[in-house]
Each structure stands twice: as structure tokens, then as C-alpha cells.
Scaffold this motif. Structure first.
Motif, short mmCIF file in Angstrom:
data_model
loop_
_atom_site.label_atom_id
_atom_site.label_comp_id
_atom_site.label_asym_id
_atom_site.label_seq_id
_atom_site.Cartn_x
_atom_site.Cartn_y
_atom_site.Cartn_z
N ASP A 76 16.78 19.03 80.58
CA ASP A 76 15.81 18.94 81.98
C ASP A 76 15.59 17.44 82.43
O ASP A 76 15.67 16.83 83.64
CB ASP A 76 14.35 19.28 81.70
N ASP A 77 15.52 16.40 81.59
CA ASP A 77 15.36 15.03 81.79
C ASP A 77 16.62 14.46 82.66
O ASP A 77 16.61 13.66 83.77
CB ASP A 77 14.89 13.99 80.61
N ILE A 78 17.81 14.91 82.07
CA ILE A 78 19.10 14.60 82.72
C ILE A 78 19.38 15.09 84.31
O ILE A 78 19.54 14.38 85.21
CB ILE A 78 20.26 15.07 82.08
N ILE A 79 18.73 16.27 84.35
CA ILE A 79 18.85 16.98 85.60
C ILE A 79 17.98 16.23 86.64
O ILE A 79 18.28 16.23 87.71
CB ILE A 79 18.45 18.45 85.56
N ARG A 80 16.68 15.74 86.20
CA ARG A 80 15.65 15.16 86.97
C ARG A 80 16.33 13.91 87.38
O ARG A 80 16.12 13.44 88.62
CB ARG A 80 14.55 15.05 86.24
N MET A 81 16.97 13.13 86.66
CA MET A 81 17.49 11.89 86.84
C MET A 81 18.67 11.92 87.93
O MET A 81 18.79 11.16 88.65
CB MET A 81 17.93 11.15 85.66
N LEU A 82 19.47 12.93 87.63
CA LEU A 82 20.56 13.30 88.47
C LEU A 82 20.05 13.20 90.13
O LEU A 82 20.60 13.11 90.98
CB LEU A 82 21.23 14.61 88.34
N SER A 83 18.83 14.06 90.22
CA SER A 83 18.28 14.17 91.55
C SER A 83 17.40 12.90 92.13
O SER A 83 16.71 13.01 92.92
CB SER A 83 17.28 15.38 91.51
N GLY A 84 17.52 11.64 91.32
CA GLY A 84 16.83 10.66 91.86
C GLY A 84 15.44 10.49 91.04
O GLY A 84 14.68 9.47 91.27
N VAL B 175 12.78 21.02 92.04
CA VAL B 175 13.94 21.78 92.38
C VAL B 175 14.53 21.50 93.75
O VAL B 175 15.63 21.34 94.01
CB VAL B 175 13.72 23.29 92.35
N ILE B 176 13.48 20.96 94.75
CA ILE B 176 14.41 20.82 95.93
C ILE B 176 14.82 19.37 95.86
O ILE B 176 16.17 19.21 96.50
CB ILE B 176 13.07 20.45 97.12
N ALA B 177 14.36 18.49 94.96
CA ALA B 177 15.19 17.35 94.71
C ALA B 177 16.47 17.55 94.33
O ALA B 177 17.39 16.80 94.53
CB ALA B 177 14.04 16.18 94.03
N ILE B 178 16.54 18.33 93.22
CA ILE B 178 17.81 18.60 92.47
C ILE B 178 18.68 19.27 93.68
O ILE B 178 20.04 19.05 93.34
CB ILE B 178 17.58 19.44 91.29
N ALA B 179 18.28 20.09 94.35
CA ALA B 179 19.12 20.84 95.53
C ALA B 179 19.91 19.74 96.35
O ALA B 179 20.94 20.12 96.73
CB ALA B 179 18.26 21.87 96.31
N TYR B 180 18.82 18.78 96.58
CA TYR B 180 19.32 17.63 97.44
C TYR B 180 20.32 16.61 96.86
O TYR B 180 20.07 15.31 97.06
CB TYR B 180 18.44 17.13 98.50
#
Length: 523
Positions: free
Chosen positions: A306-314, A427-432
Motif C-alpha cells: 500500500d505504501d509503495i502504491i501511495r508513493m507511486l502516486s506522489g 485512489v484518484i491520485a493513484i489513477a492519475y
């Protein structure tokens, strides 16, 4: 001059003769302050390609006897420091690159025997009749030289931690090596200064360090050595001006590491390579492939994915770094893995907030390469969708945006709880995700009458429109758009001039559907 004892200044001469050289000689003023004192033990860790070996060669050139380095240092900052002349070429220097010794031997035992034999041989040549016949223990040989000559030595140990990295699963080998370093240096009067450099901080056993006489400076706490970790913003601006390179693009690609007194630190090798090749890109993989990162982000610790995904999204992620054992195998939580990634240079660390994040475009590309395989199948699909979502937003295609956000919701339900505006925002941040190449993402940007949920501000080299995104749950997209106008979120972009997209998004919890409205204005 010898290979290990007083090797001279040829290595540093190559650096200053290079087409691109950044003056870091003031580092020596800090080491001069430690000469002959209790705090004469310094260990500096930083990632690969951050100039560790060049710094070691610089110190050897400055302190080493049997060479004259005055003309080398005269044009640089150190020459203006009070201590410059006092210690210039005044010490015997022993330079040990541990990786070189390890690479020509078959075991740690053999390496330690070979290292001591070679250094003692050079000591005998310089100090004949001072070392007992048959002496094979370096610390004892050093003690004999000092007792007769009363001459202190400067020890410079490069790649000191390679045993902990290359022999990561061999605890006995690590202990033998650490015992050797401790016995060679700790409380020895012949040590005028000890400077070690590597990637990892000093190995801990429990809460203690095996080499507790060292003051440590690392990517989580660089102390007085912050400006010497990498290139500072001032140094990079000067290089960009000299070589006519766009600074904003350089910043996007290689900035992002941060320390309290030096908030912008750049990867030196990548900056230099981009100038030489006249092309911005990832130069990280020239010395290390993304598989090295993948090994660690694939570890199945609760919350790590989850943390990796959040960081991928900025996003930024809060961690605790103090329990990390400073090796590459002892992991008890996701925080230990993330702390290792800080030391390896894959993450930046903000000590004020105790948060980690992906520092720049170059490293974000390494993460994207690494999230492959079945374990990352859900996020890999989301990343592929992101390009389409961003293009649809630019085109003002609100219907397609809503459809793609529905897909992003389904892809990420296993990742995030999706029942309020905060989780919707994640989720929007990840989507973008794809927007991170062209934009700086700002969460909850303050405006005159509140906070815009997400603002995507174009980087200066980008020709893309700015985007203000307002999110609602169980409301309406029109209501989100009305809030952007009513609270004048666009006014918060005071310095921005150009095209601006106002994006209202609503999520209906019952239908699990999104609706979207996009308005294009000129600011």
C-alpha cells in the motif's frame, strides 16, 4: 608512494581535470576539525553514484605525505579555510577499498589475510627495521611503527560495508570483518583520523553498534555533512547555466533528496551524465538494475505494498527509521524495508516529518519498472489505465474519465478502503499516476476559502494545462465543480498563467459509479 600507503594524488587529479567538476573540498575543513581528537572517527554513508570514491581520493590527496597537492587545491574553496595549510600533506595515509580486496580473494578470511599482508609489506618498505619479523597482524604492526616514530596515520576506508552487502547471509563473516575494523581502529593512538564511506550505516547488534566509536552521517541524518551528500541546487543551477541546460527539467529528473539545511540535493552522477550526453533520462541502471529494487518491494510485509502504491502516486509515507539494523536481511517490519530503500537512494527522507517519498522522475521510473509480475498485477493494470485517463481529462472527455475511474475503483478496492473523500482522494491520485511526469501534485492546496482536494500544477518545462480536482462522495460532480468556483480554488494558483481544467468528480457508494464534469478556462 605505495598502493595503499600514501597512494598520492593522481585519483583526485583526474577528478579536477574532468570537464565537469563541482568543488566539494570544504568537506576537508570538517575532517580537519576532528584530527587528533576523540571524535576523529567519521562514517559517511550514501547511495551508489553519489561521489563516495571521489571524496576518498580527495582526502588522500590532501592528507598524504610523499606528494605535493598545493597546486591541486589552490583554486578551490578549501584553500580559503583557516586549517588548509596546517594539515596539507602532513600525514601518512592508508587507503583501503574493501571491495577491491574482496574481489580478488575467495573468502573473508583470505581477504583479511591478504589485506594485512599487503599493507604491512608497504609499511616495512617505508619504515625498515621497525616491524617484527613475521608480524602478520596489521594493528600490531601499526602500533610498533607508532611507538618508534610517533607518527599518526589517516585511515580512509572506501566501500567499508561491502561485506555486509555481498555476504549478507553470512553472519560469521560479517562478525570477523567488523572485529577486524574495530581492532584496527578503536582507541588506537596511531589513528589521527578515520574516515569510512559506504552505502549502509554501521551494522547494529540489538540496539548497539559494532563500531560505536564512529560518528555516523547517513541519508536519514547527514549532520554537518549535508551539503556534501550530493549536488546542491546552487551548484546545479551553475552547471545548467554554464552548459546551457534547462534547470527546471534537470530539477524534475534528479532533485528530491532533502536535509534540514540543504532542502534540495541532486544525484551527482545523473546530473553530470545528462549534461555530457545532452539528454535527460535514467542513468541509474548503468550501475544497478531495477531488479535490485524489486527484491525489497516484493517483500510481503503488512502495509508495504500500500505504501509503495501511495508513493507511486506522489504521496508521502510516515516511517520509523530507528529500528533498522543497518543490514540487508534483518527486516521486522515495512519500516525496515523502506529505511533500507532510503539508504540505497530509492527513497528520499524528510527528517522533519519522518516521511519517505519517491524523490524524482528518474527514480519513479525505476519503481515503475520494478512493479511487474503477479504480485503487482493490480497496480500494473492501474498504471496502464492511467495514461488513458490523463489523455481523456486533457480532452475534456468527462464520460471516459468517469468510466476509467470506475475501473480504477475496481482495481484498487483490495488496496484501499473506499468509503470517504479521503480514500477517494488516494485512489484518484493513484489513477492519475501518469501525471507525475508533467505535474507537481499538491494535496489540499490552501485557497482563499478552503482547500482544493488535488491540484496538478504543470512543471515549468511542460505545456500541459493545470488541473484543479474537487472530490465528492454521494453528492454530484456539478456540486464539486460549483465548490471550485465558489471557493475560488483557481485563485490559489497565483503564479500560474495558462490553460486550467476544473474537474469535479463524485462517487456514489451505492452504485459504485463515478460521474465527472470538466470545465476549461484560461487563467
Amino acid at each position: 608512494m605505495g598502493v595503499y600507503l600514501n597512494p598520492g594524488n593522481d585519483g583526485f587529479r583526474l577528478s579536477v581535470n574532468d570537464d565537469i567538476y563541482v568543488d566539494k573540498t570544504e568537506l576537508i575543513a570538517h575532517t580537519n576539525h576532528r584530527i587528533g581528537k576523540r571524535n576523529r572517527y567519521i562514517c559517511i554513508s550514501r547511495p551508489r553514484r553519489f561521489g563516495k570514491t571521489m571524496a576518498a581520493e580527495m582526502l588522500a590527496a590532501y592528507y598524504g605525505k610523499q606528494c605535493d597537492s598545493a597546486e591541486l587545491f589552490a583554486p578551490y574553496k578549501l584553500a580559503k579555510c583557516d586549517s588548509y595549510r596546517k594539515y596539507l600533506n602532513q600525514y601518512n595515509v592508508i587507503v583501503l577499498n574493501i571491495q577491491n580486496f574482496l574481489s580478488v580473494t575467495n573468502s573473508v578470511d583470505e581477504m583479511l589475510t591478504f589485506l594485512q599482508k599487503r599493507v604491512i609489506s608497504e609499511l616495512r618498505r617505508q619504515y625498515p627495521d621497525t616491524i617484527s619479523d613475521g608480524e602478520s597482524i596489521l594493528s600490531l604492526a601499526m602500533g610498533e611503527v607508532y611507538s618508534q616514530k610517533q607518527e599518526g596515520f589517516v585511515f580512509i576506508i572506501d566501500e567499508w560495508d561491502c561485506i555486509l552487502r555481498d555476504k549478507r547471509y553470512h553472519a560469521d563473516d560479517q562478525k570477523k570483518y567488523l572485529d577486524f575494523i574495530r581492532n584496527l581502529l578503536k582507541d588506537k593512538v596511531y589513528v589521527a583520523l578515520a574516515y569510512m564511506t559506504g552505502i549502509l550505516p554501521i551494522k547494529k547488534y540489538g540496539t548497539h553498534s559494532a563500531l560505536n566509536m564512529f560518528d555516523e552521517y547517513s541519508m536519514t541524518d547527514a549532520g554537518d555533512f549535508q551539503e556534501f551528500v550530493g549536488f546542491t541546487e546552487e551548484e546545479v543551477r551553475a552547471l545548467c547555466e554554464q552548459y546551457q541546460v534547462d534547470f527546471d527539467t534537470m530539477q524534475s529528473w534528479y532533485d528530491g533528496y532533502t536535509f534540514p539545511s540543504v532542502p534540495h540535493v541532486y544525484n551527482p552522477k545523473s546530473v553530470v551524465d545528462s549534461i555530457r550526453r545532452k539528454r535527460f533520462g535514467s542513468y541509474w541502471t548503468q550501475t544497478e538494475t531495477y531488479e535490485a529494487l524489486k527484491i525489497y518491494i516484493d517483500i510481503d510485509y503488512a502495509g508495504l505494498k500500500d505504501d509503495i502504491i501511495r508513493m507511486l502516486s506522489g504521496e508521502r509515507v510516515q516511517i520509523h527509521t530507528d529500528r533498522f539494523q543497518n543490514d540487508m536481511t534483518t527486516f521486522e517490519s515495512k519500516d525496515d524495508v523502506l529505511t533500507l530503500l532510503v539508504h540505497l537512494g530509492y527513497l528520499a527522507y524528510d527528517s522533519d516529518s519522518s516521511e519517505v517519498f519517491i524523490p524524482n522522475t528518474e527514480i519513479r521510473g525505476e519503481f515503475r519498472n520494478a512493479v511487474t509480475g503477479d504480485y503487482w498485477k493490480d497496480i500494473a493494470t492501474a498504471l496502464e489505465t492511467s495514461d488513458r485517463l490523463l489523455r481523456a481529462t486533457w480532452d475534456g472527455d468527462a464520460e471516459t474519465v468517469a468510466e476509467l475511474l470506475d475501473a480504477a475503483h475496481m482495481e484498487n478496492t483490495s488496496i484501499l478502503t473506499y468509503n470517504n473523500e479521503n480514500s477517494l482522494s488516494c485512489v484518484i491520485a493513484i489513477a492519475y499516476y501518469s501525471a507525475m511526469k508533467d505535474y507537481t501534485k499538491i494535496r489540499e492546496l490552501p485557497s482563499g476559502k478552503g482547500f482544493a482536494d488535488i491540484v496538478f500544477l504543470p512543471k515549468r518545462f511542460s505545456d500541459k494545462p493545470a488541473m484543479v480536482v474537487e472530490l465528492k462522495c454521494d453528492d454530484s460532480a456539478d456540486g464539486a465543480l460549483a465548490q471550485i468556483r465558489e471557493k475560488k480554488y483557481a485563485d490559489s494558483l497565483k503564479d500560474y498563467k495558462g490553460k486550467l481544467l476544473l474537474v469535479g468528480i463524485n462517487y456514489d457508494k451505492k452504485t459504485k459509479k463515478h460521474d465527472c464534469v470538466i470545465e476549461r478556462i484560461e487563467k
